[in-house]
Write a protein that holds these residues in place. Structure first.
Motif, PDB file in Angstrom:
ATOM      1  N   LEU A   1     -11.686 -25.332  -5.197  1.00 52.96           N
ATOM      2  CA  LEU A   1     -11.642 -24.019  -4.567  1.00 52.96           C
ATOM      3  C   LEU A   1     -12.860 -23.792  -3.689  1.00 52.96           C
ATOM      4  O   LEU A   1     -13.923 -24.371  -3.911  1.00 52.96           O
ATOM      5  CB  LEU A   1     -11.562 -22.921  -5.633  1.00 52.96           C
ATOM      6  N   THR A   2     -12.680 -22.932  -2.684  1.00 51.30           N
ATOM      7  CA  THR A   2     -13.785 -22.481  -1.836  1.00 51.30           C
ATOM      8  C   THR A   2     -13.819 -20.965  -1.853  1.00 51.30           C
ATOM      9  O   THR A   2     -12.841 -20.313  -2.257  1.00 51.30           O
ATOM     10  CB  THR A   2     -13.613 -22.971  -0.387  1.00 51.30           C
ATOM     11  N   VAL A   3     -14.928 -20.402  -1.409  1.00 44.67           N
ATOM     12  CA  VAL A   3     -15.049 -18.949  -1.371  1.00 44.67           C
ATOM     13  C   VAL A   3     -13.955 -18.348  -0.502  1.00 44.67           C
ATOM     14  O   VAL A   3     -13.312 -17.359  -0.866  1.00 44.67           O
ATOM     15  CB  VAL A   3     -16.438 -18.541  -0.847  1.00 44.67           C
ATOM     16  N   ARG A   4     -13.720 -18.976   0.648  1.00 35.50           N
ATOM     17  CA  ARG A   4     -12.692 -18.456   1.563  1.00 35.50           C
ATOM     18  C   ARG A   4     -11.301 -18.536   0.946  1.00 35.50           C
ATOM     19  O   ARG A   4     -10.489 -17.628   1.085  1.00 35.50           O
ATOM     20  CB  ARG A   4     -12.722 -19.229   2.882  1.00 35.50           C
TER      21      ARG A   4
ATOM     22  N   LEU B   1      -6.254 -16.243  -1.229  1.00 33.24           N
ATOM     23  CA  LEU B   1      -5.108 -16.405  -2.122  1.00 33.24           C
ATOM     24  C   LEU B   1      -4.577 -15.049  -2.583  1.00 33.24           C
ATOM     25  O   LEU B   1      -5.348 -14.187  -3.006  1.00 33.24           O
ATOM     26  CB  LEU B   1      -5.511 -17.237  -3.343  1.00 33.24           C
ATOM     27  N   LYS B   2      -3.287 -14.866  -2.497  1.00 33.10           N
ATOM     28  CA  LYS B   2      -2.642 -13.597  -2.887  1.00 33.10           C
ATOM     29  C   LYS B   2      -1.498 -13.793  -3.883  1.00 33.10           C
ATOM     30  O   LYS B   2      -1.226 -12.892  -4.686  1.00 33.10           O
ATOM     31  CB  LYS B   2      -2.088 -12.880  -1.635  1.00 33.10           C
ATOM     32  N   THR B   3      -0.837 -14.940  -3.824  1.00 36.22           N
ATOM     33  CA  THR B   3       0.353 -15.161  -4.640  1.00 36.22           C
ATOM     34  C   THR B   3      -0.030 -15.317  -6.120  1.00 36.22           C
ATOM     35  O   THR B   3      -0.936 -16.084  -6.446  1.00 36.22           O
ATOM     36  CB  THR B   3       1.087 -16.433  -4.186  1.00 36.22           C
ATOM     37  N   PRO B   4       0.634 -14.575  -7.012  1.00 35.49           N
ATOM     38  CA  PRO B   4       0.336 -14.727  -8.444  1.00 35.49           C
ATOM     39  C   PRO B   4       0.478 -16.176  -8.900  1.00 35.49           C
ATOM     40  O   PRO B   4       1.404 -16.878  -8.481  1.00 35.49           O
ATOM     41  CB  PRO B   4       1.388 -13.825  -9.110  1.00 35.49           C
ATOM     42  N   GLY B   5      -0.463 -16.626  -9.720  1.00 31.04           N
ATOM     43  CA  GLY B   5      -0.396 -18.000 -10.193  1.00 31.04           C
ATOM     44  C   GLY B   5      -1.711 -18.467 -10.782  1.00 31.04           C
ATOM     45  O   GLY B   5      -2.656 -17.687 -10.962  1.00 31.04           O
ATOM     46  N   HIS B   6      -1.778 -19.777 -11.055  1.00 33.65           N
ATOM     47  CA  HIS B   6      -2.912 -20.421 -11.734  1.00 33.65           C
ATOM     48  C   HIS B   6      -3.454 -21.470 -10.768  1.00 33.65           C
ATOM     49  O   HIS B   6      -2.778 -22.443 -10.460  1.00 33.65           O
ATOM     50  CB  HIS B   6      -2.403 -21.051 -13.036  1.00 33.65           C
ATOM     51  N   TYR B   7      -4.682 -21.293 -10.244  1.00 32.61           N
ATOM     52  CA  TYR B   7      -5.244 -22.173  -9.235  1.00 32.61           C
ATOM     53  C   TYR B   7      -6.457 -22.906  -9.814  1.00 32.61           C
ATOM     54  O   TYR B   7      -7.495 -22.296 -10.097  1.00 32.61           O
ATOM     55  CB  TYR B   7      -5.636 -21.390  -7.984  1.00 32.61           C
ATOM     56  N   VAL B   8      -6.310 -24.232  -9.968  1.00 29.85           N
ATOM     57  CA  VAL B   8      -7.327 -25.042 -10.646  1.00 29.85           C
ATOM     58  C   VAL B   8      -8.492 -25.338  -9.707  1.00 29.85           C
ATOM     59  O   VAL B   8      -8.305 -25.709  -8.544  1.00 29.85           O
ATOM     60  CB  VAL B   8      -6.711 -26.361 -11.146  1.00 29.85           C
ATOM     61  N   ASP B   9      -9.710 -25.183 -10.249  1.00 29.04           N
ATOM     62  CA  ASP B   9     -10.920 -25.560  -9.520  1.00 29.04           C
ATOM     63  C   ASP B   9     -11.431 -26.915  -9.996  1.00 29.04           C
ATOM     64  O   ASP B   9     -11.866 -27.733  -9.211  1.00 29.04           O
ATOM     65  CB  ASP B   9     -12.014 -24.494  -9.715  1.00 29.04           C
ATOM     66  N   GLY B  10     -11.342 -27.158 -11.299  1.00 28.84           N
ATOM     67  CA  GLY B  10     -11.787 -28.428 -11.859  1.00 28.84           C
ATOM     68  C   GLY B  10     -12.557 -28.228 -13.141  1.00 28.84           C
ATOM     69  O   GLY B  10     -13.140 -27.170 -13.382  1.00 28.84           O
ATOM     70  N   GLU B  11     -12.521 -29.283 -14.028  1.00 30.27           N
ATOM     71  CA  GLU B  11     -13.218 -29.260 -15.305  1.00 30.27           C
ATOM     72  C   GLU B  11     -12.839 -28.048 -16.163  1.00 30.27           C
ATOM     73  O   GLU B  11     -13.670 -27.455 -16.830  1.00 30.27           O
ATOM     74  CB  GLU B  11     -14.739 -29.295 -15.099  1.00 30.27           C
TER      75      GLU B  11
ATOM     76  N   SER C   1     -18.678 -14.283  -8.845  1.00 29.21           N
ATOM     77  CA  SER C   1     -18.397 -15.131  -7.690  1.00 29.21           C
ATOM     78  C   SER C   1     -17.956 -16.516  -8.151  1.00 29.21           C
ATOM     79  O   SER C   1     -18.055 -16.875  -9.333  1.00 29.21           O
ATOM     80  CB  SER C   1     -19.642 -15.257  -6.821  1.00 29.21           C
ATOM     81  N   LEU C   2     -17.491 -17.328  -7.198  1.00 30.86           N
ATOM     82  CA  LEU C   2     -17.078 -18.700  -7.512  1.00 30.86           C
ATOM     83  C   LEU C   2     -18.245 -19.488  -8.099  1.00 30.86           C
ATOM     84  O   LEU C   2     -18.099 -20.186  -9.108  1.00 30.86           O
ATOM     85  CB  LEU C   2     -16.539 -19.380  -6.247  1.00 30.86           C
ATOM     86  N   ALA C   3     -19.413 -19.369  -7.474  1.00 27.02           N
ATOM     87  CA  ALA C   3     -20.585 -20.104  -7.966  1.00 27.02           C
ATOM     88  C   ALA C   3     -20.971 -19.655  -9.380  1.00 27.02           C
ATOM     89  O   ALA C   3     -21.306 -20.472 -10.245  1.00 27.02           O
ATOM     90  CB  ALA C   3     -21.763 -19.901  -7.010  1.00 27.02           C
ATOM     91  N   GLU C   4     -20.903 -18.333  -9.615  1.00 26.59           N
ATOM     92  CA  GLU C   4     -21.234 -17.806 -10.948  1.00 26.59           C
ATOM     93  C   GLU C   4     -20.209 -18.249 -11.982  1.00 26.59           C
ATOM     94  O   GLU C   4     -20.557 -18.552 -13.133  1.00 26.59           O
ATOM     95  CB  GLU C   4     -21.309 -16.276 -10.894  1.00 26.59           C
ATOM     96  N   ALA C   5     -18.943 -18.303 -11.586  1.00 28.54           N
ATOM     97  CA  ALA C   5     -17.894 -18.753 -12.505  1.00 28.54           C
ATOM     98  C   ALA C   5     -18.129 -20.212 -12.904  1.00 28.54           C
ATOM     99  O   ALA C   5     -17.965 -20.585 -14.072  1.00 28.54           O
ATOM    100  CB  ALA C   5     -16.521 -18.587 -11.860  1.00 28.54           C
TER     101      ALA C   5
END
Length: 389
Positions: free
Chosen positions: A4-7, A12-22, A58-62
């Motif tokens: 994933l990226t910040v942008r 992303l708007k569609t309901p769902g599960h989006y994997v970032d990793g680990e 944020s993504l980095a904090e997550a």
């Protein structure tokens, strides 16, 4: 490197599960809420650990939170128990007041709604769950709040339910508890409500012409006459400003922030409605229908009190919109959508509304002129009430 990226998280708007990793993933709910979830093994069991909402984390904090949680789990600890010890969980009352301050006070269209939102929780929820930490609130607690009022005060109970739901949604997004919102499905443990819809008592449309001459000349009387002639809501009339009147084009333009639907509404003014406006000139520099307090509009109870003084407690102020709608259906001679738009109601589905470019002002003007002529005591259309001799 995460997927994933910040942008991308923002877009992303569609309901769902989006994997970032680990094990870290972005979850988008069906209502559009975004939150972070870490899926990892804790003491031999797979656990889903909430890391907070995107608006808070944020993504980095997550990613940092996920790394810290995985480290605790690898060392044989429980990340959730550790976080609970380290993070003081607010009580329901603390959370409710925060939600009220951050999400209601700045967005509600009127002070009455802002006050009612928190006051219903103060009255009905705080005595039962106000001091309870958010993570400890379960469905039995919600049931304990709603059961005493569910059938006795059904409309109030439904509002309390919706407000508790909002607070608990915020709590879950903020990471104070995991799993299903405890308000979901609580109705299955409650008795069936009998009055899902209670309509405002309305005066029969045929009686309106005979009623108008009884009003008198007080500010509240002129406001009620104007309300009847325009089929407007109480809040729209008592908050009407001189700056909203376009005398040359015979229009009353109500700005979006004062409308229930949040959209500007143009009201065509009949000669009778303009006559009421002219009668009010010179009383106040801002409000057409000023109240007793300087710089304030008429009280929202002024017209209701007038009806009681006239012995018409059997009808409501809001009910005159129904009187107009019934007349329009039976005598207006216009398409249904013209009457609905005159009441500032939405017409058609979202697609139809997207393609509609006109608010049918000319047709609505003709309809409101017909209504004003009907409401005139001298109108030949007046329907005789009662049996003919």
């Amino acid at each position: 490197m995460g997927k994933l990226t910040v942008r991308k998280v923002e877009s992303l708007k569609t309901p769902g599960h989006y994997v970032d990793g680990e094990g870290l993933a972005l979850v988008i709910g069906r209502r559009g809420g975004k939150s972070w979830i870490l899926r990892t093994m804790v003491k031999g069991r797979r656990r889903d650990i909430g890391l907070g909402g995107v608006s808070w984390v944020s993504l980095a904090e997550a990613r940092e939170k996920a790394r810290a949680a995985r480290k605790i789990a690898r060392e044989g600890g429980d990340p959730i128990a550790t976080r609970r010890r380290e993070q003081a969980c607010p009580t329901f009352e603390e959370a409710a007041r925060r939600v009220h301050k951050e999400q209601i006070v700045g967005q509600a269209r009127n002070a009455k709604h802002r006050d009612q939102w928190i006051n219903t929780l103060i009255t009905y929820a705080f005595p039962h769950i106000g001091s309870k930490p958010l993570r400890d609130i379960d469905q039995s607690d919600v049931l304990r709040v709603l059961a005493p009022i569910w059938t006795e005060k059904p409309e109030t109970a439904r509002r309390v339910r919706q407000r508790i739901h909002k607070v608990m949604d915020w709590a879950r997004t903020a990471g104070f508890f995991e799993g299903v919102n405890p308000v979901e499905g609580v109705e299955r443990g409650l008795a069936r409500q009998k009055d899902r819809v209670r309509h405002h008592a309305a005066m029969p449309w045929a009686e309106v012409p005979q009623f108008l001459p009884l009003l008198g000349d007080a500010v509240s009387a002129r406001a009620l006459r104007f309300l009847i002639l325009t089929a407007a809501r109480t809040g729209e009339v008592i908050g009407a400003r001189w700056s909203e009147i376009d005398r040359d084009n015979k229009l009353w333009v109500i700005p979006e922030e004062r409308m229930k639907a949040g959209r500007e509404h143009r009201v065509p003014l009949s000669d009778a409605a303009l006559e009421v406006v002219d009668e009010m000139r010179g009383l106040d520099p801002e409000f057409i229908f000023p109240g007793l307090k300087r710089g304030k509009g008429l009280s929202n109870m002024a017209m209701a009190n007038l009806l009681r003084r006239l012995g018409r407690s059997d009808v409501t102020v809001h009910g005159f919109r129904s009187s107009f709608r019934d007349w329009a259906e039976e005598r207006g001679g216009m398409a249904r959508e013209v009457a609905e738009l005159s009441l500032a109601h939405e017409v058609g589905n979202a697609t139809e509304r997207a393609y509609r470019r006109s608010d049918l002002l000319d047709k609505r003007r003709e309809l409101m002129d017909r209504w004003a002529r009907f409401c005139s005591p001298s109108c030949a259309e007046i329907v005789r009430i009662g049996k003919t001799p």
